[in-house]
Every structure is written in C-alpha cells, then in structure tokens.
Design a protein around this motif. Structure first.
Motif, PDB file in Angstrom:
ATOM      1  N   CYS A 192       0.823  -1.211   0.000  1.00  0.00           N
ATOM      2  CA  CYS A 192       0.000   0.000   0.000  1.00  0.00           C
ATOM      3  C   CYS A 192       0.852   1.254   0.000  1.00  0.00           C
ATOM      4  N   LEU A 193       1.935   1.250   0.775  1.00  0.00           N
ATOM      5  CA  LEU A 193       2.832   2.403   0.792  1.00  0.00           C
ATOM      6  C   LEU A 193       3.451   2.626  -0.584  1.00  0.00           C
ATOM      7  N   ALA A 194       3.882   1.542  -1.230  1.00  0.00           N
ATOM      8  CA  ALA A 194       4.485   1.662  -2.560  1.00  0.00           C
ATOM      9  C   ALA A 194       3.469   2.157  -3.580  1.00  0.00           C
ATOM     10  N   ALA A 195       2.273   1.583  -3.565  1.00  0.00           N
ATOM     11  CA  ALA A 195       1.238   1.993  -4.519  1.00  0.00           C
ATOM     12  C   ALA A 195       0.822   3.441  -4.291  1.00  0.00           C
ATOM     13  N   ALA A 196       0.692   3.840  -3.024  1.00  0.00           N
ATOM     14  CA  ALA A 196       0.283   5.211  -2.713  1.00  0.00           C
ATOM     15  C   ALA A 196       1.368   6.214  -3.084  1.00  0.00           C
ATOM     16  N   ALA A 197       2.627   5.828  -2.865  1.00  0.00           N
ATOM     17  CA  ALA A 197       3.727   6.715  -3.232  1.00  0.00           C
ATOM     18  C   ALA A 197       3.746   6.953  -4.740  1.00  0.00           C
ATOM     19  N   PHE A 198       3.525   5.889  -5.504  1.00  0.00           N
ATOM     20  CA  PHE A 198       3.502   6.034  -6.967  1.00  0.00           C
ATOM     21  C   PHE A 198       2.310   6.861  -7.424  1.00  0.00           C
ATOM     22  N   LEU A 199       1.126   6.488  -6.932  1.00  0.00           N
ATOM     23  CA  LEU A 199      -0.086   7.205  -7.343  1.00  0.00           C
ATOM     24  C   LEU A 199      -0.056   8.643  -6.844  1.00  0.00           C
ATOM     25  N   GLY A 200       0.444   8.855  -5.635  1.00  0.00           N
ATOM     26  CA  GLY A 200       0.531  10.205  -5.095  1.00  0.00           C
ATOM     27  C   GLY A 200       1.480  11.073  -5.892  1.00  0.00           C
ATOM     28  N   ALA A 201       2.624  10.496  -6.311  1.00  0.00           N
ATOM     29  CA  ALA A 201       3.580  11.258  -7.111  1.00  0.00           C
ATOM     30  C   ALA A 201       2.978  11.646  -8.457  1.00  0.00           C
ATOM     31  N   VAL A 202       2.199  10.735  -9.034  1.00  0.00           N
ATOM     32  CA  VAL A 202       1.565  11.009 -10.328  1.00  0.00           C
ATOM     33  C   VAL A 202       0.536  12.127 -10.214  1.00  0.00           C
ATOM     34  N   THR A 203      -0.166  12.161  -9.077  1.00  0.00           N
ATOM     35  CA  THR A 203      -1.262  13.120  -8.917  1.00  0.00           C
ATOM     36  C   THR A 203      -0.856  14.402  -8.186  1.00  0.00           C
ATOM     37  N   LEU A 204       0.440  14.603  -7.955  1.00  0.00           N
ATOM     38  CA  LEU A 204       0.892  15.773  -7.212  1.00  0.00           C
ATOM     39  C   LEU A 204       0.444  17.086  -7.848  1.00  0.00           C
ATOM     40  N   ARG A 205       0.422  17.122  -9.151  1.00  0.00           N
ATOM     41  CA  ARG A 205       0.090  18.367  -9.845  1.00  0.00           C
ATOM     42  C   ARG A 205      -1.409  18.552 -10.056  1.00  0.00           C
ATOM     43  N   THR A 206      -2.195  17.581  -9.649  1.00  0.00           N
ATOM     44  CA  THR A 206      -3.636  17.670  -9.878  1.00  0.00           C
ATOM     45  C   THR A 206      -4.347  18.090  -8.603  1.00  0.00           C
ATOM     46  N   ARG A 207      -5.499  18.684  -8.750  1.00  0.00           N
ATOM     47  CA  ARG A 207      -6.307  19.103  -7.611  1.00  0.00           C
ATOM     48  C   ARG A 207      -7.774  18.852  -7.920  1.00  0.00           C
ATOM     49  N   GLU A 208      -8.543  18.669  -6.869  1.00  0.00           N
ATOM     50  CA  GLU A 208      -9.993  18.599  -6.916  1.00  0.00           C
ATOM     51  C   GLU A 208     -10.506  17.640  -7.992  1.00  0.00           C
ATOM     52  N   PHE A 209     -11.215  18.158  -8.999  1.00  0.00           N
ATOM     53  CA  PHE A 209     -11.893  17.318  -9.977  1.00  0.00           C
ATOM     54  C   PHE A 209     -10.912  16.416 -10.724  1.00  0.00           C
ATOM     55  N   VAL A 210      -9.779  16.974 -11.127  1.00  0.00           N
ATOM     56  CA  VAL A 210      -8.786  16.191 -11.870  1.00  0.00           C
ATOM     57  C   VAL A 210      -8.190  15.113 -10.972  1.00  0.00           C
ATOM     58  N   PHE A 211      -7.912  15.458  -9.717  1.00  0.00           N
ATOM     59  CA  PHE A 211      -7.386  14.478  -8.768  1.00  0.00           C
ATOM     60  C   PHE A 211      -8.352  13.304  -8.633  1.00  0.00           C
ATOM     61  N   SER A 212      -9.637  13.588  -8.493  1.00  0.00           N
ATOM     62  CA  SER A 212     -10.640  12.531  -8.356  1.00  0.00           C
ATOM     63  C   SER A 212     -10.681  11.642  -9.590  1.00  0.00           C
ATOM     64  N   LEU A 213     -10.598  12.261 -10.769  1.00  0.00           N
ATOM     65  CA  LEU A 213     -10.633  11.486 -12.011  1.00  0.00           C
ATOM     66  C   LEU A 213      -9.416  10.578 -12.141  1.00  0.00           C
TER      67      LEU A 213
END
Length: 325
Positions: A104-125
C-alpha cells in the motif's frame, strides 16, 4: 477563578482517560451485550472493518479537501495480499499484514507522485482511473486469481509468543477487528494533533499562509496520501479473512460509496464520525434491508442527500437546528 468555580485541571485528563477506558470496555463487550450470537459478532466485526476502511479515505478528504476515488485500490491490495500469500505460500497473518502495509505504501507513493500536480476534480478522475486500471488487472490476471478470484483463504493465524491465535470463527475475529479499530482511532487522534495534520489543514484552508511559512504543499499532500493507504489496506486484509474469499468485486463502487457516505454522514474532522456513519449504514442494511440492489440505492441516495442538503453532516444539521431554537 477558584477551585469551586471550575474543576481542577488535573481532573480533566483523569475523566478523559476514564471515558476512553469505558468506551473500550463497553465496545469490546458489545457483541455479548447484544446477545452473543454469531450475527452480532459478524455485524460488529464488519462495522469495525468498514470503519477502518473509511478512516483511510477520511484523512485525504478531511485534511486535504480532496476526494480520492482510488482508495478501493488499497482496500483490494490488502485483500489480495492476504489471499495470495496465505493460500499460495502459507504465510501467517503478521506476514500478510506486513506485505499489505508495504504494498500500500508503494502503490500510494507512486499514485501520489503522479497526482501531485492535480487538484480537486482532476485528482478525483485520476484516482478513479487508477482504480479502473487495477480492477482490469485483477480481473484478467490469473496470477492473482483472475475473474474467479481466490477461494479457500485459511483462517487468520497470528502467533503470539507462547500461543497461536486462530480466527476461524466470527467470534474469534472480533477481538482482532476491535483492536485494529482502536489502533486506527489512536493513530487518527495522534495525526490530528501532529505537525503533519495541522500543516495539511493549513494547506487546505489557507494555502497562501502555508506558502509564506515555507511549507511545500506537494510534499504535505503526498505524505498524507501515503499514510492513508495502509489504513484502508489493513481493513481489506482483515476482510479477506472474514469472508475467506477475494475477487474483483473488492473494486465495486459499493465500497467507494460506503467510504464517502460514512465520512460525510456525521461530519468531517470528527474522530468518531466515520465509525458512527458506518454503524448507521450497516445497521440499515442488516436491520432494515430492502435487498441487495435497493440497499445500494439507499446508500447512494443518502450520500447525495447529505451533500446537497446537509454538507456539514448530521452534526452540522444539529448545530443549525439548535442555533435557531
């Protein structure tokens, strides 16, 4: 101010400790107080597991102001880790739980890094897209069970010094589910008072102030997202042992809507909010059930009604009513 006019400050921690102790004792004995039947144990175990599942998503929603539609990924990771490692390699619960946390930590780190530049609606998508991709992998990859999933998960085994705990029955799983819930509540309470928790709240509510203090919003958002994942993952881990089966249905929208509804039903940033919300929703499904599909309709309807009419939840509604009277 004299001692007669207000309680001694030293008595406040004692009263708080006594209240927590009473909560723990009554909570642990609750299945027996409700009759001690297998239904009581099963229902309360499910409430505890689902509440822990919700607390992971609650951290992201309440402290980052973001709606993660991808937390079913971590929920499923926990279930698949428990199933695969116990069925194929005979690993005990400690090993499968450790694997769940690491994955979970590895998956969240990857997904979190990918979504760092996104906010709100884009983050949810983006997080929802990640859940769709994970579902397709689980459904089509035979190595993790494919469309049939994995059946025959052995009872949970947790070696404890001189004894070996085995969760073969619902009555046996209840202490583990309750302990996991208590650990989650303690972690959330500590997070609320931690530097990361207060900084995350500042980033959400006053980003200009956070920037002026030298806070890096991206690092804060990534840290909060990463620590939220193992919480939901461990709930999925225990859920796999409870039903002795794991399949692609763990990605169903039911679990996502359950998370979001339980979080907003009572109100955000309330320690027991997700637990109370989960208990109310599970009670409706068990005591006032309208059938599988109708229960899902009720769940979705409750989420929509709360967001439209009572965005602050039941606590906000109560405050509004008492303010008018």
């Amino acid at each position: 101010m004299t001692a007669i006019e207000s309680p001694q400050p030293a008595s406040i921690p004692f009263l708080r400790l006594a209240a927590v102790a009473a909560f723990v004792v009554i909570g642990f004995l609750l299945p027996r107080l409700l009759g001690g039947t297998s239904v009581a144990y099963s229902t309360l175990t499910t409430i505890a597991i689902f509440a822990v599942m919700c607390y992971g998503a609650d951290i992201v929603l309440s402290y980052l102001g973001e709606v993660s539609l991808g937390h079913t990924v971590f929920w499923a990771i926990g279930g698949y880790a428990a199933a695969n490692l116990s069925v194929k390699y005979g690993l005990n619960g400690w090993a499968t739980a450790a694997a769940t946390i690491a994955l979970c930590l590895a998956a969240a780190a990857f997904l979190g890094a990918v979504t760092l530049r996104t906010r709100e609606f884009v983050f949810s998508l983006v997080t929802y897209a990640a859940a769709v991709v994970a579902y397709e992998i689980a459904f089509n990859w035979d190595a993790v069970g494919g469309s049939d999933g994995i059946v025959g998960i052995p009872p949970l085994k947790l070696p404890l010094l001189v004894t070996n705990f085995s969760g073969a029955m619902q009555e046996d799983l209840w202490p583990i589910a309750f302990a996991l819930l208590l650990l989650t509540l303690a972690f959330i309470a500590r997070f609320r008072r931690s530097r990361l928790g207060t900084t995350a709240l500042m980033v959400q509510m006053n980003p200009a102030l956070a920037a002026s203090l030298g806070v890096d919003p991206r690092r804060v958002r990534l840290a909060v997202f990463v620590i939220s994942a193992p919480i939901t993952g461990l709930a999925g881990w225990l859920y796999a042992y409870q039903r002795a089966y794991v399949g692609p249905d763990m990605f169903e929208s039911y679990f996502l809507v359950m998370m979001l509804t339980a979080i907003v039903l009572v109100g955000r940033r309330i320690l027991l909010g997700p637990l109370i919300g989960t208990a109310l929703l599970i009670a409706q499904q068990n005591l006032l059930s309208l059938g599988g599909d109708w229960n899902k309709i009720v769940l979705g309807s409750v989420l929509a009604l709360v967001l439209i009419f009572w965005p602050a939840g039941l606590v906000g509604l109560y405050r509004r009513i008492t303010k008018k009277t």
